[in-house]
Design a protein around this motif. Structure first.
Motif: not given
Length: 652
Positions: A110-119
């Protein structure tokens, strides 16, 4: 629970976290649940972290079996999500939870969700401060995962500006991951097991940091990807600088194998991607400046060797790689070490292949030969290393030793015709062992596989018979060998009619048999296939003179000399033609040119700056240099010089 007892439990938990003892963390966390709401949140975080890391250790991220991974990480996801709210904020662990959730999402694809968590974790705005080993690793992996997610992101940027912005963010993430990852490994080696630190991302924890044996797949991937993404972005010099920065970091026990990979990759980049005109040498030691907390420590000193050019840096990198690969070599032949032994052998082979390219390119054959002699200590049964060793011996002029090595390679790979062809070539070209060369040629012919250019082995059989015919004193033997040679060459032409060497040797055989019309027919076929083949031009000129077409022969030889100005055979024919046409001054000038070429060539050989040992250089070295060496042989070696033609190694 008293404060003293609680602190002891927290300290033990942090020790287990640093050491990766996740089952112990789960057991000890039960003791933290009482006493404070913050402890309840901390306990949830620790259990979620432990279950996540334990699952990923037991189930490495191989392939894309995301359904299975999502099922296995359902409980850690639920636990970590519980502490991303107000309670987690109060306990000071929400940041850590978001970073671990990003890692969990990456594992699930889940790459997009991973990037959202970094945000949500505000990863881009974190300020540098001292961290514990565990926090260093979490942060290093976070930047690595962010870079990997950006690289694998399916959605493409909507504009060129967005694409550049994403590319820059990805490169920055990988660079930070490499710096933090190397720093983490250095701190891991240097921190004694009893040291404590109370400055962490999660403000309520302590840390004990004993050494950890592995850096993890994510960090290792990031360390190798950092320069590669720069190369893909067209930033070659920045990629080289990134390699240099990583290699100049103080070595740790964990980075030894990584250092081998990085040094080999940088050497390959310098060999294949950098020309001398754009090469920028590494900079010297910079003045000491304020130490940055998130940068790895580097080697510093006044007496360090700094390469001044591309040659020095490439050779230095490959020698370092060779030293590391020899150090990692597995000598035991026990079956249980087969996988480890093969992995070490693959690394060593890659290094020696690059070392072969570099040393041959810059005339360092003796260095290559020394390296292969060391490699033989751990290369039992490894035909590739033995074959390269044999070629290096031939390039050094050690032909008898080289022949014995190729015979050993033949034993190691009995179904491969190539070692037998290499042995035959040495026998014909350098040792004058025509019977033995013919034996090896017949061996190769018997092994030839369908579709693998069978004419080469057939050609070598014909060459063997032709040389035996030339050496025979009895007419009966000479006629017998000429007949066998003619049959072999004709069969070679039938097998591959597009090979100019087949046509050339068939023409030569007809010329030796005084069948000038047939010889002329086949030499024209050879030149039609390859017009710039100097031995074919030489034979064509001689055949023209046999037909008393002297003016045509002189025109041909003059045209050929424009392509091969230092070819002694062509110059010799030209001088004779000029004398025949009553042009003594021109003939004298031609002979003087021959003497100058002969002097320059053989003086350089005597001084050690010339050829490294005959036509076998055509196997690995620059083809034009190889042909020049063969073309400047003395006249009585005229026939044998043809083996050094750059296309005579075409059976590869």
């Amino acid at each position: 629970m008293t404060s003293k007892t609680r602190n002891k439990v927290e300290s033990t938990i942090e020790t287990c976290r640093a050491e990766g003892k996740w089952k112990n963390v789960i057991e000890l966390t039960e003791e933290l649940k009482s006493g404070s709401p913050n402890n309840e949140s901390l306990a949830l975080f620790l259990v979620g972290e432990a279950k996540l890391e334990n699952y990923l250790e037991e189930n490495p991220l191989v392939g894309e079996n995301y359904d299975k991974i999502k099922g296995g990480l359902a409980e850690p996801r639920r636990l970590l999500l519980q502490i991303t709210g107000e309670n987690g904020q109060k306990a000071g662990i929400a940041l850590d939870a978001y970073l671990l959730l990003a890692k969990l999402c990456y594992a699930c694809g889940e790459h997009e969700q991973s990037l959202e968590n970094f945000v949500k974790a505000e990863l881009n705005t974190l300020s540098e401060k001292s961290l514990t080993l565990r926090s260093l690793k979490i942060l290093a992996e976070s930047y690595a995962i962010k870079g990997l997610c950006l690289e694998n992101q399916i959605a493409k940027p909507s504009s060129k500006y967005k694409k550049t912005e994403k590319e820059s963010e990805m490169i920055t993430s990988f660079e930070k991951a490499t710096d933090l990852g190397l720093l983490y490994l250095q701190e891991q080696d240097n921190t004694p097991s009893h040291a404590l630190s109370d400055i962490v991302l999660s403000t309520t924890t302590l840390s004990v940091s004993p050494p950890i044996k592995r850096m993890g797949t994510i960090l290792e991937t990031a360390l190798q990807r950092a320069p590669i993404v720069l190369i893909k972005a067209g930033k070659l010099q920045e990629a080289i600088d990134r390699y240099r920065n990583m290699l100049s970091a103080i070595e740790t026990r964990t980075t030894q194998s990584l250092r081998l990979t990085l040094a080999r990759q940088l050497a390959e980049v310098l060999l294949r991607g950098v020309s001398g005109t754009v090469y920028a040498p590494p900079k010297g030691t910079l003045p000491k400046s304020a130490k940055k907390l998130w940068k790895p420590r580097k080697y510093m000193g006044r007496n360090h060797f700094i390469p001044k050019n591309q040659h020095e840096e490439t050779i230095l990198l490959l020698l370092v790689s060779e030293s590391l690969s020899v150090k990692d070599a597995v000598l035991s032949q026990s079956p249980e070490f087969k996988m480890v032994r093969q992995h070490a052998m693959d690394n060593a082979t890659a290094v020696y292949d690059l070392l072969s390219l570099a040393t041959v390119r810059w005339g360092l054959g003796s260095l290559l030969n020394d390296s292969f002699e060391k490699a033989l200590k751990f290369s039992y049964g490894e035909q590739h290393i033995w074959r390269q060793y044999g070629i290096s011996l031939a390039s050094m002029g050690r032909y008898k030793h080289s022949l014995r090595v190729f015979e050993e390679v033949t034993r190691l790979i009995p179904n491969d015709p190539l070692p037998s062809l290499l042995s035959a070539r040495l026998c014909y070209e350098s040792l004058g062992l025509f019977h033995e060369g013919l034996h090896h040629s017949k061996q190769a012919l018997s092994k030839e596989l369908k579709g693998l250019r069978p004419s080469r082995s057939q050609l070598y059989v014909g060459i063997g018979y032709q040389q035996l015919a030339n050496q025979s004193n009895l007419n009966s033997d000479r006629e017998k060998y000429h007949k066998l040679a003619l049959e072999a060459f004709q069969q070679a032409v039938d097998d591959d009619e597009n090979d100019h060497l087949n046509e050339y040797y068939l023409a030569l055989e007809y010329a030796l048999l005084n069948n000038i019309p047939e010889a002329m027919h086949h030499i024209r076929c050879a030149l039609a296939l390859r017009a710039e083949h100097s031995p074919s031009l030489h034979l064509f000129t001689l055949l023209l003179t046999a037909n008393e077409k002297h003016f045509e022969a002189l025109n041909v030889v003059e045209d050929a000399l424009e392509e091969f100005p230092e070819n002694l055979n062509l110059l010799h024919v030209k001088a004779h033609l000029e004398l025949f046409m009553d042009e003594p001054h021109s003939a004298l000038k031609t002979v003087q040119s021959m003497l100058n070429i002969w002097r320059d060539h053989y003086e350089s050989q005597i001084n050690g700056n010339g050829a490294n040992g005959g036509g076998i250089l055509a196997l690995n070295d620059n083809a034009d240099i190889s042909e020049r060496h063969s073309d400047t042989k003395s006249i009585h070696l005229q026939t044998m010089s043809q083996f050094s033609d750059k296309d005579s190694s075409g059976f590869f």
